[in-house]
Design a protein around this motif. Structure first.
Motif, PDB file in Angstrom:
ATOM      1  N   LEU A 206       0.821  -1.215   0.000  1.00 59.22           N
ATOM      2  CA  LEU A 206       0.000   0.000   0.000  1.00 59.22           C
ATOM      3  C   LEU A 206       0.855   1.266   0.000  1.00 59.22           C
ATOM      4  N   VAL A 207       1.983   1.228   0.687  1.00 54.52           N
ATOM      5  CA  VAL A 207       2.888   2.380   0.656  1.00 54.52           C
ATOM      6  C   VAL A 207       3.348   2.637  -0.775  1.00 54.52           C
ATOM      7  N   LEU A 208       3.701   1.581  -1.478  1.00 58.72           N
ATOM      8  CA  LEU A 208       4.134   1.722  -2.865  1.00 58.72           C
ATOM      9  C   LEU A 208       2.987   2.214  -3.744  1.00 58.72           C
ATOM     10  N   GLN A 209       1.778   1.667  -3.530  1.00 53.21           N
ATOM     11  CA  GLN A 209       0.617   2.086  -4.310  1.00 53.21           C
ATOM     12  C   GLN A 209       0.304   3.562  -4.095  1.00 53.21           C
TER      13      GLN A 209
ATOM     14  N   TRP B 286       1.336  -3.695 -12.143  1.00 54.58           N
ATOM     15  CA  TRP B 286       1.921  -4.643 -11.200  1.00 54.58           C
ATOM     16  C   TRP B 286       1.871  -4.129  -9.765  1.00 54.58           C
ATOM     17  N   ILE B 287       1.960  -2.810  -9.577  1.00 53.88           N
ATOM     18  CA  ILE B 287       1.869  -2.247  -8.221  1.00 53.88           C
ATOM     19  C   ILE B 287       0.446  -2.378  -7.684  1.00 53.88           C
ATOM     20  N   TYR B 288      -0.528  -2.010  -8.509  1.00 54.81           N
ATOM     21  CA  TYR B 288      -1.927  -2.090  -8.080  1.00 54.81           C
ATOM     22  C   TYR B 288      -2.308  -3.522  -7.726  1.00 54.81           C
ATOM     23  N   TRP B 289      -1.992  -4.475  -8.602  1.00 55.03           N
ATOM     24  CA  TRP B 289      -2.428  -5.846  -8.362  1.00 55.03           C
ATOM     25  C   TRP B 289      -1.633  -6.524  -7.255  1.00 55.03           C
TER      26      TRP B 289
ATOM     27  N   ALA C 182      -0.851  -4.908  -4.541  1.00 49.50           N
ATOM     28  CA  ALA C 182      -1.601  -4.442  -3.378  1.00 49.50           C
ATOM     29  C   ALA C 182      -2.883  -5.244  -3.195  1.00 49.50           C
ATOM     30  N   ILE C 183      -3.579  -5.547  -4.296  1.00 49.53           N
ATOM     31  CA  ILE C 183      -4.808  -6.334  -4.210  1.00 49.53           C
ATOM     32  C   ILE C 183      -4.510  -7.732  -3.680  1.00 49.53           C
ATOM     33  N   VAL C 184      -3.430  -8.346  -4.153  1.00 47.74           N
ATOM     34  CA  VAL C 184      -3.051  -9.676  -3.668  1.00 47.74           C
ATOM     35  C   VAL C 184      -2.792  -9.646  -2.163  1.00 47.74           C
ATOM     36  N   MET C 185      -2.053  -8.639  -1.704  1.00 48.93           N
ATOM     37  CA  MET C 185      -1.743  -8.574  -0.277  1.00 48.93           C
ATOM     38  C   MET C 185      -2.987  -8.267   0.558  1.00 48.93           C
ATOM     39  N   VAL C 186      -3.901  -7.474   0.017  1.00 50.45           N
ATOM     40  CA  VAL C 186      -5.180  -7.264   0.702  1.00 50.45           C
ATOM     41  C   VAL C 186      -5.917  -8.593   0.820  1.00 50.45           C
ATOM     42  N   SER C 187      -5.884  -9.388  -0.246  1.00 45.00           N
ATOM     43  CA  SER C 187      -6.555 -10.683  -0.234  1.00 45.00           C
ATOM     44  C   SER C 187      -5.956 -11.611   0.812  1.00 45.00           C
TER      45      SER C 187
ATOM     46  N   THR D 220      -1.897 -22.412  -4.853  1.00 41.60           N
ATOM     47  CA  THR D 220      -1.382 -21.051  -4.686  1.00 41.60           C
ATOM     48  C   THR D 220      -0.414 -20.686  -5.803  1.00 41.60           C
ATOM     49  N   LEU D 221       0.513 -21.581  -6.101  1.00 38.42           N
ATOM     50  CA  LEU D 221       1.528 -21.304  -7.120  1.00 38.42           C
ATOM     51  C   LEU D 221       0.921 -21.207  -8.517  1.00 38.42           C
ATOM     52  N   SER D 222      -0.007 -22.096  -8.828  1.00 36.90           N
ATOM     53  CA  SER D 222      -0.599 -22.077 -10.171  1.00 36.90           C
ATOM     54  C   SER D 222      -1.445 -20.827 -10.381  1.00 36.90           C
ATOM     55  N   TRP D 223      -2.193 -20.424  -9.374  1.00 36.81           N
ATOM     56  CA  TRP D 223      -3.005 -19.209  -9.504  1.00 36.81           C
ATOM     57  C   TRP D 223      -2.103 -17.971  -9.548  1.00 36.81           C
ATOM     58  N   THR D 224      -0.967 -18.017  -8.834  1.00 37.24           N
ATOM     59  CA  THR D 224      -0.016 -16.909  -8.888  1.00 37.24           C
ATOM     60  C   THR D 224       0.561 -16.754 -10.291  1.00 37.24           C
ATOM     61  N   VAL D 225       0.895 -17.871 -10.920  1.00 38.44           N
ATOM     62  CA  VAL D 225       1.418 -17.835 -12.284  1.00 38.44           C
ATOM     63  C   VAL D 225       0.379 -17.225 -13.228  1.00 38.44           C
ATOM     64  N   ALA D 226      -0.880 -17.614 -13.072  1.00 42.20           N
ATOM     65  CA  ALA D 226      -1.937 -17.061 -13.917  1.00 42.20           C
ATOM     66  C   ALA D 226      -2.075 -15.559 -13.708  1.00 42.20           C
ATOM     67  N   ILE D 227      -1.998 -15.100 -12.467  1.00 37.68           N
ATOM     68  CA  ILE D 227      -2.080 -13.666 -12.173  1.00 37.68           C
ATOM     69  C   ILE D 227      -0.914 -12.924 -12.817  1.00 37.68           C
ATOM     70  N   LEU D 228       0.294 -13.465 -12.659  1.00 37.73           N
ATOM     71  CA  LEU D 228       1.480 -12.821 -13.226  1.00 37.73           C
ATOM     72  C   LEU D 228       1.372 -12.708 -14.743  1.00 37.73           C
ATOM     73  N   ALA D 229       0.862 -13.758 -15.379  1.00 34.73           N
ATOM     74  CA  ALA D 229       0.738 -13.743 -16.839  1.00 34.73           C
ATOM     75  C   ALA D 229      -0.243 -12.668 -17.292  1.00 34.73           C
ATOM     76  N   LEU D 230      -1.388 -12.577 -16.644  1.00 35.05           N
ATOM     77  CA  LEU D 230      -2.400 -11.607 -17.043  1.00 35.05           C
ATOM     78  C   LEU D 230      -1.970 -10.173 -16.728  1.00 35.05           C
ATOM     79  N   VAL D 231      -1.388  -9.965 -15.550  1.00 31.05           N
ATOM     80  CA  VAL D 231      -0.931  -8.624 -15.190  1.00 31.05           C
ATOM     81  C   VAL D 231       0.214  -8.197 -16.106  1.00 31.05           C
ATOM     82  N   GLY D 232       1.104  -9.141 -16.422  1.00 31.15           N
ATOM     83  CA  GLY D 232       2.174  -8.830 -17.357  1.00 31.15           C
ATOM     84  C   GLY D 232       1.634  -8.424 -18.715  1.00 31.15           C
TER      85      GLY D 232
END
Length: 264
Positions: free
Chosen positions: A72-75, A84-87, A89-94, A240-252
């Motif tokens: 959130l400080v970075l956001q 990548w900064i916004y998402w 923050a969303i991941v850490m909120v989750s 956790t790892l597979s969903w993280t990879v999917a998030i990284l791909a879409l955000v990228g």
């Protein structure tokens, strides 16, 4: 619903309130937004449980809290939307929102039947304060510091509420798969109501936003938990790892294409 339907057309408030950033600091609401949002909710659910098993509840909460504060400080430090900064923050909120709901239930013994309405009241209070100050709950005008504070307070409250609601339905007989089906149907309601003209764009957006939390969490839990609990038994770590990879791909993809940035 797209961001063009959630425009804030209200003129800015008093001069002292218009400490403006260079641009709106949330993404355009597209299909990508909703897909990533659901993925972050599921990933946050399993990541929270995984970290608690690996590190223990107290270190996991401490690590999650530090990660949330840093994100959130970075956001808040940047002056425009950066994917990548916004998402992050969303991941850490989750992750931390899941931990907060679990602490109330497991650590303090507060039942989901009580924590769910408590988080609902907390979210309503955030919305009431936000509307009283800004006369809008639109996400399109998150371009002042005060609006950004209200926005992230609402996001935190929606994640905690969604976590408690999802766990409530899962523990009253529906199970994780049944809960996923229930919330999958429920998320269609605000979209259809908005399309039919009986629900405004802003309440439709926030209603769907809340529902994405238990929807994603129920799907991820169903994939992770053992078959004796009605799941696929894939495990917390692999999910956790597979969903993280999917998030990284879409955000990228969005960071490169900027398809979630509103153009004039």
């Amino acid at each position: 619903m797209s961001t063009e339907h959630v425009l804030d057309r209200r003129p800015g408030g008093h001069a002292r309130d218009r400490v403006r950033t260079t641009a709106n600091k949330v993404p355009e609401v597209t299909a990508y937004f909703w897909i990533i949002k659901v993925l972050t909710t599921g990933m946050g659910e399993t990541a929270s449980d995984w970290l608690a098993h690996l590190l223990g509840p107290v270190p996991a909460v401490g690590l999650g809290g530090l990660g949330l504060v840093a994100a959130l400080v970075l956001q808040f430090a940047v002056r425009r939307y950066v994917a990548w900064i916004y998402w992050t923050a969303i991941v850490m909120v989750s992750v931390f929102g899941t931990m907060a709901a679990d602490i109330l239930h497991v650590g303090l013994g507060i039942p989901y039947t009580l924590s769910t309405p408590l988080f609902m009241i907390a979210l309503a209070a955030v919305f009431a304060l936000w509307y009283a100050a800004e006369r809008t709950l639109s996400i399109h005008g998150i371009n002042t510091r005060r609006r950004e504070v209200f926005y992230w307070a609402a996001v935190l409250a929606t994640f905690a509420l969604g976590t408690a609601a999802g766990d409530l339905t899962a523990t009253v007989g529906l199970g994780y798969l049944g809960s996923a089906v229930l919330f999958g149907l429920a998320i269609c309601v605000p979209a259809l109501a908005h399309r039919a003209g009986v629900l405004g764009a802003v309440p439709a957006f926030w209603t769907a936003y809340v529902i994405t939390r238990p929807l994603g969490a129920s799907i991820a839990d169903w994939m992770a938990v053992g078959q004796h609990r009605g799941g696929l038994a894939l495990g917390l770590g692999p999910v956790t790892l597979s969903w993280t990879v999917a998030i990284l791909a879409l955000v990228g993809h969005l960071a490169v294409t900027r398809r979630d940035v509103r153009t004039a």
